[in-house]
Motif scaffolding. Sequence first.
Motif, PDB file in Angstrom:
ATOM      1  N   LEU A   1      -2.076  -5.578  -4.129  1.00 50.86           N
ATOM      2  CA  LEU A   1      -2.539  -5.457  -2.748  1.00 50.86           C
ATOM      3  C   LEU A   1      -3.404  -6.648  -2.362  1.00 50.86           C
ATOM      4  O   LEU A   1      -3.260  -7.206  -1.271  1.00 50.86           O
ATOM      5  CB  LEU A   1      -3.323  -4.157  -2.570  1.00 50.86           C
TER       6      LEU A   1
ATOM      7  N   ALA B   1      -4.832   2.882   0.788  1.00 50.77           N
ATOM      8  CA  ALA B   1      -4.294   2.319  -0.453  1.00 50.77           C
ATOM      9  C   ALA B   1      -5.191   2.668  -1.641  1.00 50.77           C
ATOM     10  O   ALA B   1      -4.695   2.991  -2.727  1.00 50.77           O
ATOM     11  CB  ALA B   1      -4.159   0.808  -0.329  1.00 50.77           C
TER      12      ALA B   1
ATOM     13  N   ALA C   1       0.829  -1.203   0.000  1.00 50.16           N
ATOM     14  CA  ALA C   1       0.000   0.000   0.000  1.00 50.16           C
ATOM     15  C   ALA C   1       0.865   1.255   0.000  1.00 50.16           C
ATOM     16  O   ALA C   1       0.622   2.202  -0.759  1.00 50.16           O
ATOM     17  CB  ALA C   1      -0.931  -0.012   1.214  1.00 50.16           C
TER      18      ALA C   1
END
Length: 295
Positions: free
Chosen positions: A233, A256, A88
């Motif tokens: 992610l 993020a 992130a």
Amino acid sequence: MIIACLLFSMMGGIIRYVSDSGMPIFQVVFLRNVAGILFFLPWFFQAGFGVLKTARIGAFGLRSLFGFASMLSWFYAVSVLPLADAVALNFTAPIFGTILAIVVLREVVGIRRGAAMIVGFIGAMIILRPGLAELSIGSYSAIFSALTMAGSMTMVKLLSRTENTAAMVALNQILIIPMSLIPAIFVWQTPTLEQLIAILIIGLLATIGHLSFTKAYTLADVSIVMPFDFFRLIFSALIGFIFFLQEPDLFTYIGAAIIFASSIYIAIRETRVSSALKKEILAQTKAENRSGPAK
């Protein structure tokens, strides 16, 4: 792009495994680059080592210095942070890249790209929550990795005007090897068979991942490809949860998403500006050709 994201996420998980097994980060970085060069050997034998010849070794050296700093800080961040948190914070690289483009490449950034940079910074602050959560060295390392990665990519932009792409990747790893060897000597531990196998897998994943990443951008525009980078992610969160029992909090996902949205906007704006500039240059060239040679 999805394949590249999966491979990079798997690489992060194996780096965490090797670090948890006791291998020092300096040694991991050194062995990872040695492994990477091993997978380049077939290309060297086919193309010849003459492809590495360059008149811009100083620029290559600076690019490799940025790359070494980015790799070292990234490997450390992955070894101490939840994988999803590290990824992130790594999404801030395009923001730093825009700042460096202003300073180094003298690019002009408009209000909208400037606003996107501010939004991305806010997203990073949501993840870090200074004053509310304790900032760790790992968090600083992840941000520093993004900053130095942006420096490396800025040098790539400069070098790509005259240099071969594959040669840039290979020479970068070759130059990082002595940079990482010197500190690795002072912390060296004889690797186990399991660690060596893991390092070879890291090198293989990195090589195929970079090839997949590059191929994605040759097949489609940045605005189409870049949104899929968010899979990094998702994959990293799954690997962290399954293999390391890591559970990122809600702030990581919110931050993020904000960082990633701003990065996509910056990439789209850069693509449009670059496309408009190319059309303008092409139009000027056609006009000059129609007018004939100057007297």
